[in-house]
Motif scaffolding. Structure first.
Motif, short mmCIF file in Angstrom:
data_model
loop_
_atom_site.label_atom_id
_atom_site.label_comp_id
_atom_site.label_asym_id
_atom_site.label_seq_id
_atom_site.Cartn_x
_atom_site.Cartn_y
_atom_site.Cartn_z
N LYS A 62 -7.72 34.48 6.15
CA LYS A 62 -6.44 35.01 5.70
C LYS A 62 -6.64 36.43 5.17
CE LYS A 62 -4.98 30.34 4.42
NZ LYS A 62 -4.58 29.43 3.33
N LYS A 63 -5.56 37.10 4.82
CA LYS A 63 -5.64 38.47 4.33
C LYS A 63 -6.57 38.54 3.12
CE LYS A 63 -2.80 42.37 2.76
NZ LYS A 63 -3.32 43.34 3.74
N ASN A 85 -10.29 31.43 12.93
CA ASN A 85 -9.45 32.63 13.07
C ASN A 85 -10.33 33.87 12.89
OD1 ASN A 85 -7.35 34.47 13.19
ND2 ASN A 85 -6.58 34.03 11.14
N ASN A 88 -8.93 37.59 12.39
CA ASN A 88 -8.57 38.07 11.06
C ASN A 88 -9.78 38.72 10.37
OD1 ASN A 88 -6.52 37.99 8.71
ND2 ASN A 88 -8.37 37.14 7.80
N GLU A 92 -9.31 42.50 9.10
CA GLU A 92 -9.40 42.77 7.67
C GLU A 92 -10.66 43.55 7.32
OE1 GLU A 92 -7.10 41.65 4.76
OE2 GLU A 92 -6.24 42.44 6.61
#
Length: 207
Positions: A62-63, A85, A88, A92
């Motif tokens: 995630k972020k 994932n 990402n 990032e």
């Protein structure tokens, strides 16, 4: 150490001299390779599991809760195979790296499934090159890790069945020794080894 691929990864890391702020994604404050890195630097570790011992706790799928252009370099040591994932991670990482900053990474290829907690992917040389290009990185170095068939057999099979540490070390040394001799004299064996590596070591730089 008993693992051939871990030995090879640590050798690559010990050759590095880095400065500034390093973010170790999926790492641990207990990681043995931190002390191998030369240069004046500060390492911040990230993990989703606090049991590993880390500075920051968050999910790298995630972020990242980190500002733009915050770090000089990033480490990804035996982490990518556990991330579903993975896009990402590269998006990032590009965002939080300073321009010209690098990702230093190692990932297994011919390796048994090992959950931490899950094991999703294996990355080929072509995949690493394509991912780097797609997410704004330039490949600086991309090398196969391993020696040959006997070393591969030890890493994926024998290490789990040889009963004692002493015997493991003896078999490990013997298999590497024989592989190196064959590699020296056989171009066919060298090609086989390149196409069946234990893993890859790569350095990619933010463009």
């Amino acid at each position: 150490m008993l693992s051939i691929i871990r030995d090879l990864e640590y050798k690559k890391i010990s050759d590095l001299e880095l400065f500034g702020k390093i973010l170790d994604l999926g790492g641990s404050k207990k990681s043995g390779y931190h002390n191998l890195i030369k240069g004046n630097h500060e390492i911040t570790t990230v993990n989703i599991n606090t049991d590993y011992g880390c500075d920051l706790v968050f999910d790298i799928e995630k972020k990242f809760p980190i500002g733009d252009s915050s770090f000089d370099n990033i480490f990804l040591i035996n982490v990518l195979e556990h991330i579903y994932n993975f896009e990402n991670v590269f998006l990032e990482s590009n965002r939080i790296l300073k321009k010209g900053g690098c990702i230093y990474a190692a990932t297994p290829f011919m390796h048994q499934i090992h959950g931490s907690p899950n094991d999703f992917f294996r990355y080929s040389k072509s995949a690493i090159e394509k991912i780097a290009k797609n997410y704004g990185f330039e490949v600086i170095k991309l090398e196969e890790l391993g020696f040959g068939f006997l070393s591969l057999g030890y890493q994926t099979f024998f290490i789990g069945f040889i009963p004692t540490i002493l015997l493991k070390r003896l078999f490990k040394s013997f298999f590497i020794f024989i592989d190196k001799i064959i590699l020296k004299y056989s171009s066919k064996y060298r090609r086989w080894s390149r196409n069946n590596p234990l893993g890859y070591w790569f350095i990619i730089k933010k463009i």
